[in-house]
Design a protein around this motif. Structure first.
Motif, PDB file in Angstrom:
ATOM      1  N   PRO A  93      16.663   8.234  -2.740  1.00 18.96           N
ATOM      2  CA  PRO A  93      16.637   6.895  -2.132  1.00 18.96           C
ATOM      3  C   PRO A  93      15.594   5.980  -2.763  1.00 18.96           C
ATOM      4  O   PRO A  93      15.711   4.758  -2.672  1.00 18.96           O
ATOM      5  N   LEU A  94      14.575   6.554  -3.415  1.00 16.52           N
ATOM      6  CA  LEU A  94      13.541   5.763  -4.066  1.00 16.52           C
ATOM      7  C   LEU A  94      13.808   5.697  -5.567  1.00 16.52           C
ATOM      8  O   LEU A  94      13.800   6.729  -6.242  1.00 16.52           O
ATOM      9  N   PRO A  95      14.057   4.510  -6.114  1.00 17.59           N
ATOM     10  CA  PRO A  95      14.388   4.377  -7.536  1.00 17.59           C
ATOM     11  C   PRO A  95      13.178   4.587  -8.426  1.00 17.59           C
ATOM     12  O   PRO A  95      12.034   4.395  -8.015  1.00 17.59           O
ATOM     13  N   SER A  96      13.438   4.957  -9.674  1.00 18.78           N
ATOM     14  CA  SER A  96      12.375   5.117 -10.669  1.00 18.78           C
ATOM     15  C   SER A  96      12.455   4.058 -11.764  1.00 18.78           C
ATOM     16  O   SER A  96      11.560   3.968 -12.600  1.00 18.78           O
ATOM     17  N   ALA A  97      13.536   3.280 -11.783  1.00 19.54           N
ATOM     18  CA  ALA A  97      13.713   2.238 -12.803  1.00 19.54           C
ATOM     19  C   ALA A  97      14.394   1.024 -12.181  1.00 19.54           C
ATOM     20  O   ALA A  97      15.062   1.130 -11.151  1.00 19.54           O
ATOM     21  N   ALA A  98      14.213  -0.135 -12.824  1.00 18.72           N
ATOM     22  CA  ALA A  98      14.795  -1.376 -12.319  1.00 18.72           C
ATOM     23  C   ALA A  98      15.173  -2.274 -13.486  1.00 18.72           C
ATOM     24  O   ALA A  98      14.723  -2.073 -14.619  1.00 18.72           O
ATOM     25  N   ILE A  99      16.010  -3.271 -13.211  1.00 20.65           N
ATOM     26  CA  ILE A  99      16.394  -4.285 -14.183  1.00 20.65           C
ATOM     27  C   ILE A  99      16.143  -5.646 -13.545  1.00 20.65           C
ATOM     28  O   ILE A  99      16.423  -5.845 -12.358  1.00 20.65           O
ATOM     29  N   ILE A 100      15.588  -6.588 -14.307  1.00 16.99           N
ATOM     30  CA  ILE A 100      15.281  -7.912 -13.756  1.00 16.99           C
ATOM     31  C   ILE A 100      16.032  -9.002 -14.521  1.00 16.99           C
ATOM     32  O   ILE A 100      16.343  -8.857 -15.701  1.00 16.99           O
ATOM     33  N   VAL A 133      16.911  -5.186  -9.579  1.00 19.88           N
ATOM     34  CA  VAL A 133      17.918  -4.286  -9.027  1.00 19.88           C
ATOM     35  C   VAL A 133      17.698  -2.883  -9.569  1.00 19.88           C
ATOM     36  O   VAL A 133      17.015  -2.685 -10.581  1.00 19.88           O
ATOM     37  N   ASP A 134      18.307  -1.894  -8.892  1.00 20.70           N
ATOM     38  CA  ASP A 134      18.262  -0.536  -9.420  1.00 20.70           C
ATOM     39  C   ASP A 134      19.374  -0.362 -10.444  1.00 20.70           C
ATOM     40  O   ASP A 134      20.090  -1.318 -10.780  1.00 20.70           O
ATOM     41  N   THR A 168       7.374   4.205  -6.811  1.00 20.59           N
ATOM     42  CA  THR A 168       8.021   5.211  -7.663  1.00 20.59           C
ATOM     43  C   THR A 168       8.546   4.638  -8.968  1.00 20.59           C
ATOM     44  O   THR A 168       8.857   5.389  -9.891  1.00 20.59           O
ATOM     45  N   ILE A 169       8.674   3.321  -9.073  1.00 21.43           N
ATOM     46  CA  ILE A 169       9.255   2.710 -10.269  1.00 21.43           C
ATOM     47  C   ILE A 169       8.228   2.692 -11.403  1.00 21.43           C
ATOM     48  O   ILE A 169       7.087   2.277 -11.215  1.00 21.43           O
ATOM     49  N   SER A 170       8.663   3.152 -12.567  1.00 19.82           N
ATOM     50  CA  SER A 170       7.775   3.169 -13.733  1.00 19.82           C
ATOM     51  C   SER A 170       8.347   2.411 -14.923  1.00 19.82           C
ATOM     52  O   SER A 170       7.619   2.107 -15.865  1.00 19.82           O
ATOM     53  N   LEU A 171       9.648   2.099 -14.894  1.00 25.72           N
ATOM     54  CA  LEU A 171      10.317   1.462 -16.029  1.00 25.72           C
ATOM     55  C   LEU A 171      11.150   0.283 -15.561  1.00 25.72           C
ATOM     56  O   LEU A 171      11.877   0.376 -14.567  1.00 25.72           O
ATOM     57  N   PHE A 191       1.024  -0.897 -13.964  1.00 28.82           N
ATOM     58  CA  PHE A 191       1.433   0.401 -14.509  1.00 28.82           C
ATOM     59  C   PHE A 191       2.958   0.507 -14.588  1.00 28.82           C
ATOM     60  O   PHE A 191       3.547   1.532 -14.265  1.00 28.82           O
ATOM     61  N   LEU A 192       3.576  -0.599 -15.026  1.00 27.17           N
ATOM     62  CA  LEU A 192       5.017  -0.672 -15.234  1.00 27.17           C
ATOM     63  C   LEU A 192       5.290  -0.869 -16.716  1.00 27.17           C
ATOM     64  O   LEU A 192       4.676  -1.733 -17.352  1.00 27.17           O
TER      65      LEU A 192
END
Length: 244
Positions: A93-100, A133-134, A168-171, A191-192
């Motif tokens: 349920p917790l994402p590790s990456a996102a797109i903007i 978004v994830d 949890t997002i790093s990327l 730290f992204l």
């Protein structure tokens, strides 16, 4: 709504008024019917006063809607449904990456000049929504600015909001408009790791770009209100009813 859909949404609503018999009046209208009325307004894109007579009075529905907005109900519903979809797809349920990305939207006559601007690139006078978004295209964070604000400038606020909500997002993937000092700032302050996905100059015409197409699909779906970005062409209620 179906009974299964209502079973998911009912616990996410605030406690009914006057449940203890002291203070205030008891709720007159069925909450399920009120929620159906709100979905009817949003899905149809109509004015509140045009609400069908089969629902409670429009003024009552609007008052409940605004009260739930202040209580953070819609944010809670959105987040729970997003997490359910991720889990159903075999993800955490917790994402590790996102797109903007961002999108300029024409402002109506009621939008005051103090909160609107002109996007010369898109030739749009209004506001701009900056979203994260994830990898499924589901919303994680949103920041709204004047349309004249540069993407990389608004991204400082967007990424800060993203970090506040998701540790949890790093990327983060982004397009070329976010290149520059934002990348170093994100790395050392939040730290992204921000990776720019650039378009190849040798390619002519339309081309689906890795990662970036996901957020672009969500922005397209946003124009159709409650259409689900993870399953285009289907509403959130249809996705919810199918368990997906």
């Amino acid at each position: 709504m179906t009974d299964a859909q209502w079973a998911i949404l009912e616990p996410l609503l605030p406690p009914p008024g006057n449940t203890t018999g002291s203070g205030g009046r008891p709720e007159k209208h069925c909450r399920r019917l009120v929620l159906d009325a709100i979905f009817y307004i949003v899905r149809g894109g109509i004015a509140w006063r045009q609400l069908s007579a089969e629902f409670p009075p429009a003024t009552t529905v609007y008052a409940i809607f605004t009260r739930w907005v202040r209580a953070g109900v819609w944010q809670r519903i959105h987040d729970v449904l997003r997490d359910r979809i991720r889990v159903h797809g075999g993800r955490s349920p917790l994402p590790s990456a996102a797109i903007i990305d961002s999108q300029s939207v024409q402002g109506s006559d009621t939008v005051p000049g103090s909160s609107r601007g002109y996007d010369a690139g898109k030739k749009t006078n209004g506001r701009k929504r900056h979203i994260a978004v994830d990898t499924n295209g589901l919303l994680l964070a949103v920041v709204v600015t004047m349309a004249g604000i540069q993407d990389r400038d608004a991204a400082f606020r967007l990424l800060a909001a993203l970090r506040a909500w998701f540790s949890t997002i790093s990327l983060v993937w982004a397009d070329g408009g976010y290149a520059g000092r934002l990348i170093d700032w994100s790395k050392h302050v939040l730290f992204l790791s921000v990776q720019v996905v650039k378009r190849t100059d040798a390619v002519k015409g339309f081309k689906v770009l890795p990662r970036r197409w996901v957020v672009e699909r969500t922005l397209c779906a946003a124009r159709r209100s409650v259409v689900s970005p993870v399953q285009p062409g289907r509403t959130w209620r249809e996705v919810l009813g199918s368990g997906g």
